[in-house]
Enzyme design. Structure first.
Site, mmCIF file in Angstrom:
data_model
loop_
_atom_site.group_PDB
_atom_site.id
_atom_site.type_symbol
_atom_site.label_atom_id
_atom_site.label_comp_id
_atom_site.label_asym_id
_atom_site.label_seq_id
_atom_site.Cartn_x
_atom_site.Cartn_y
_atom_site.Cartn_z
ATOM 1 N N ASN A 32 0.838 -1.214 0.000
ATOM 2 C CA ASN A 32 0.000 0.000 0.000
ATOM 3 C C ASN A 32 0.870 1.261 0.000
ATOM 4 O O ASN A 32 0.354 2.368 0.098
ATOM 5 C CB ASN A 32 -0.974 0.008 1.187
ATOM 6 N N GLY A 36 6.738 1.816 2.063
ATOM 7 C CA GLY A 36 7.531 1.328 0.927
ATOM 8 C C GLY A 36 7.550 2.322 -0.230
ATOM 9 O O GLY A 36 6.709 3.224 -0.294
ATOM 10 N N ASP A 51 -4.055 -2.830 -0.045
ATOM 11 C CA ASP A 51 -3.857 -2.892 1.401
ATOM 12 C C ASP A 51 -4.244 -4.289 1.874
ATOM 13 O O ASP A 51 -5.300 -4.798 1.486
ATOM 14 C CB ASP A 51 -4.754 -1.828 2.059
ATOM 15 N N ILE A 52 -3.417 -4.899 2.703
ATOM 16 C CA ILE A 52 -3.733 -6.272 3.142
ATOM 17 C C ILE A 52 -4.996 -6.313 4.009
ATOM 18 O O ILE A 52 -5.541 -7.380 4.248
ATOM 19 C CB ILE A 52 -2.549 -6.970 3.868
ATOM 20 N N ALA A 74 4.438 -7.508 4.447
ATOM 21 C CA ALA A 74 3.704 -6.261 4.724
ATOM 22 C C ALA A 74 3.334 -6.216 6.196
ATOM 23 O O ALA A 74 2.848 -7.198 6.755
ATOM 24 C CB ALA A 74 2.430 -6.201 3.876
ATOM 25 N N GLN A 76 2.679 -3.198 9.726
ATOM 26 C CA GLN A 76 2.992 -1.996 10.479
ATOM 27 C C GLN A 76 4.226 -2.430 11.266
ATOM 28 O O GLN A 76 4.133 -3.247 12.180
ATOM 29 C CB GLN A 76 1.783 -1.662 11.369
ATOM 30 N N TYR A 143 3.157 -4.482 18.944
ATOM 31 C CA TYR A 143 3.763 -5.020 17.717
ATOM 32 C C TYR A 143 4.200 -6.470 17.929
ATOM 33 O O TYR A 143 3.869 -7.360 17.139
ATOM 34 C CB TYR A 143 4.959 -4.145 17.328
ATOM 35 N N ASN A 172 17.752 -7.596 14.347
ATOM 36 C CA ASN A 172 17.736 -6.230 13.811
ATOM 37 C C ASN A 172 18.384 -6.214 12.434
ATOM 38 O O ASN A 172 19.609 -6.318 12.328
ATOM 39 C CB ASN A 172 18.500 -5.281 14.740
ATOM 40 N N GLY A 274 10.256 1.977 26.519
ATOM 41 C CA GLY A 274 9.825 0.851 25.674
ATOM 42 C C GLY A 274 10.975 0.101 25.021
ATOM 43 O O GLY A 274 10.791 -1.007 24.533
HETATM 44 P P1 NAD Z 1 9.191 -1.683 5.779
HETATM 45 O O1 NAD Z 1 8.314 -0.702 6.485
HETATM 46 O O2 NAD Z 1 10.315 -1.159 4.960
HETATM 47 O O3 NAD Z 1 8.318 -2.659 4.880
HETATM 48 C C1 NAD Z 1 6.958 -2.938 5.135
HETATM 49 C C2 NAD Z 1 6.221 -2.806 3.822
HETATM 50 O O4 NAD Z 1 4.838 -3.142 4.043
HETATM 51 C C3 NAD Z 1 6.249 -1.392 3.247
HETATM 52 O O5 NAD Z 1 6.555 -1.441 1.867
HETATM 53 C C4 NAD Z 1 4.829 -0.872 3.487
HETATM 54 O O6 NAD Z 1 4.452 0.107 2.522
HETATM 55 C C5 NAD Z 1 4.026 -2.150 3.413
HETATM 56 N N1 NAD Z 1 2.763 -2.108 4.169
HETATM 57 C C6 NAD Z 1 2.570 -1.632 5.416
HETATM 58 N N2 NAD Z 1 1.278 -1.768 5.763
HETATM 59 C C7 NAD Z 1 0.645 -2.336 4.699
HETATM 60 C C8 NAD Z 1 -0.691 -2.707 4.453
HETATM 61 N N3 NAD Z 1 -1.663 -2.523 5.360
HETATM 62 N N4 NAD Z 1 -1.012 -3.277 3.262
HETATM 63 C C9 NAD Z 1 -0.043 -3.464 2.317
HETATM 64 N N5 NAD Z 1 1.256 -3.112 2.490
HETATM 65 C C10 NAD Z 1 1.590 -2.553 3.671
HETATM 66 O O7 NAD Z 1 9.744 -2.677 6.906
HETATM 67 P P2 NAD Z 1 10.866 -3.804 6.828
HETATM 68 O O8 NAD Z 1 11.904 -3.420 7.791
HETATM 69 O O9 NAD Z 1 11.227 -4.095 5.421
HETATM 70 O O10 NAD Z 1 10.069 -5.037 7.449
HETATM 71 C C11 NAD Z 1 9.492 -6.058 6.638
HETATM 72 C C12 NAD Z 1 8.887 -7.110 7.541
HETATM 73 O O11 NAD Z 1 9.896 -7.684 8.386
HETATM 74 C C13 NAD Z 1 7.804 -6.609 8.475
HETATM 75 O O12 NAD Z 1 6.826 -7.599 8.598
HETATM 76 C C14 NAD Z 1 8.530 -6.422 9.790
HETATM 77 O O13 NAD Z 1 7.658 -6.514 10.888
HETATM 78 C C15 NAD Z 1 9.504 -7.574 9.731
HETATM 79 N N6 NAD Z 1 10.706 -7.366 10.552
HETATM 80 C C16 NAD Z 1 11.616 -6.397 10.247
HETATM 81 C C17 NAD Z 1 12.754 -6.256 11.040
HETATM 82 C C18 NAD Z 1 13.811 -5.223 10.745
HETATM 83 O O14 NAD Z 1 14.809 -5.156 11.462
HETATM 84 N N7 NAD Z 1 13.670 -4.401 9.713
HETATM 85 C C19 NAD Z 1 12.936 -7.089 12.159
HETATM 86 C C20 NAD Z 1 11.974 -8.050 12.451
HETATM 87 C C21 NAD Z 1 10.876 -8.196 11.627
#
Ligand code: NAD
Length: 312
Positions: A32, A36, A51-52, A74, A76, A143, A172, A274
């Site tokens: 969405n 991204g 949007d999911i 995808a 939050q 979260y 991370n 937090g």
């Molecule tokens: P990011 O925010 O860059 O990517 C998330 C993507 O999901 C974005 O492109 C956003 O536009 C999209 N998105 C958000 N809500 C949406 C919705 N309702 N419908 C459709 N698309 C939606 O984050 P990231 O760091 O690339 O994380 C990707 C995944 O990995 C996530 O699930 C996050 O929880 C998980 N994660 C990330 C990390 C980290 O260190 N970056 C660690 C643990 C888990």
């Protein structure tokens, strides 16, 4: 493989999209674009702006595009946003995930990879230990609670509908394309601010002026390689994706300033409410399949160079 990547325009998702297209697969993205960006995807992927939370639209996409494999990224993805808006977080990260799981079960998807959190799901990790997959999750934020809930649903869908899955609990993650404007992603934030000669905030672990919290940093390209095995069902179930090494925020800053040859102007602050003090994950389980982790120094160098280049 016809791979559909939700969140494919985000930081981690876009690395997966580009790499799988390079491997010759058909790849589609559902995003969405809340965080991204289209420019994160550098290859020819089919892009569905959706949007999911929109169950009907998600089902239509699955019905028409017919993915054989799904990578669910995808989300939050901000802990602090989840603290401020737990309902929004739950609707995206639990209900939105259920829409994806239902679509997978309905349209016969062969395998699903779910992006969970190792950095948040275990809560505070004593400094002398490493959290392993058999630890009972102790979420300290909405979260983490939502990710833990989604993991439980996955298990239920597996038992009830035979949905095959791998859950990857990322530590991370850092690397090129990470958003430097959020409140998380300290590597990206530090790179951006040092390049612009801006002061950097260092939040304390316990007391203002200390070295900051300890985290387990894993390079995004290693994450993608682990994901490439998971999506091909080389292993199923739940895995930490981590290096098993702890690094303080000050050490991160020192390595980035060396890589960029910039002296940081540090604004020491107290602990941020937090934030976990320590989070290090045991990687013995995943290391049976992948054990070629990029050293933090090399990963930081590549990331810092990418940020420098993207500012030219
Ligand atoms: P990011 O925010 O860059 O990517 C998330 C993507 O999901 C974005 O492109 C956003 O536009 C999209 N998105 C958000 N809500 C949406 C919705 N309702 N419908 C459709 N698309 C939606 O984050 P990231 O760091 O690339 O994380 C990707 C995944 O990995 C996530 O699930 C996050 O929880 C998980 N994660 C990330 C990390 C980290 O260190 N970056 C660690 C643990 C888990």
């Amino acid at each position: 493989m016809r791979l559909l990547v939700t969140g494919g325009a985000g930081f981690i998702g876009s690395h997966i999209v580009d790499a799988e297209i390079d491997r010759g697969n058909e790849v589609a993205v559902v995003d969405n674009f809340s965080s991204g960006k289209r420019k994160n995807i550098q290859r020819e992927a089919e892009i569905f702006e959706a949007d999911i939370r929109d169950r009907e639209k998600i089902f239509k996409i699955f019905e028409n595009w017919k993915p054989t494999h799904v990578s669910h990224h995808a989300a939050q993805a901000s802990v602090s946003v989840s603290v401020q808006h737990p309902q929004t977080d739950a609707v995206i990260n639990i209900i939105g995930t259920l829409n994806i799981l239902d679509a997978c079960a309905n349209f016969g998807v062969e395998h699903l990879v779910f992006a969970s959190t190792g950095g948040a799901i275990y809560g505070e990790v004593p400094e002398t230990s490493k959290a392993s997959e058999d630890w009972t999750p102790k979420p300290q934020s909405p979260y983490a609670a939502a990710k833990a809930t989604a993991e439980m649903y996955l298990e239920i869908y597996n038992k009830s509908y035979g949905l095959s899955y791998t859950t990857l609990r990322y530590a991370n993650v850092y690397g090129p394309k990470q958003d430097p404007y959020g409140e998380a992603g300290v590597v990206a934030i530090f790179c951006e601010r040092l390049i612009k000669d801006l002061p950097v905030i260092l939040y304390a672990r316990q007391k203002k002026g200390d070295n900051g919290c300890i985290r387990d940093y894993v390079f995004v390209k290693d994450v993608e390689l682990v994901h490439s095995m998971a999506i091909r069902k080389k292993f199923t179930g739940t895995y930490n994706v981590s290096t098993g090494k702890g690094t303080s925020t000050l050490q991160v800053l020192q390595l980035i300033s060396e890589a960029l040859d910039k002296k940081p102007n540090i604004d020491f602050q107290g602990p941020r409410p937090g934030d976990l003090e320590v989070s290090i994950l045991d990687n013995a389980k995943i290391s049976k399949y992948f054990n070629n982790w990029t050293s933090f120094k090399d990963g930081i160098k590549e990331t810092a160079e990418w940020f420098l280049f993207s500012h030219k």
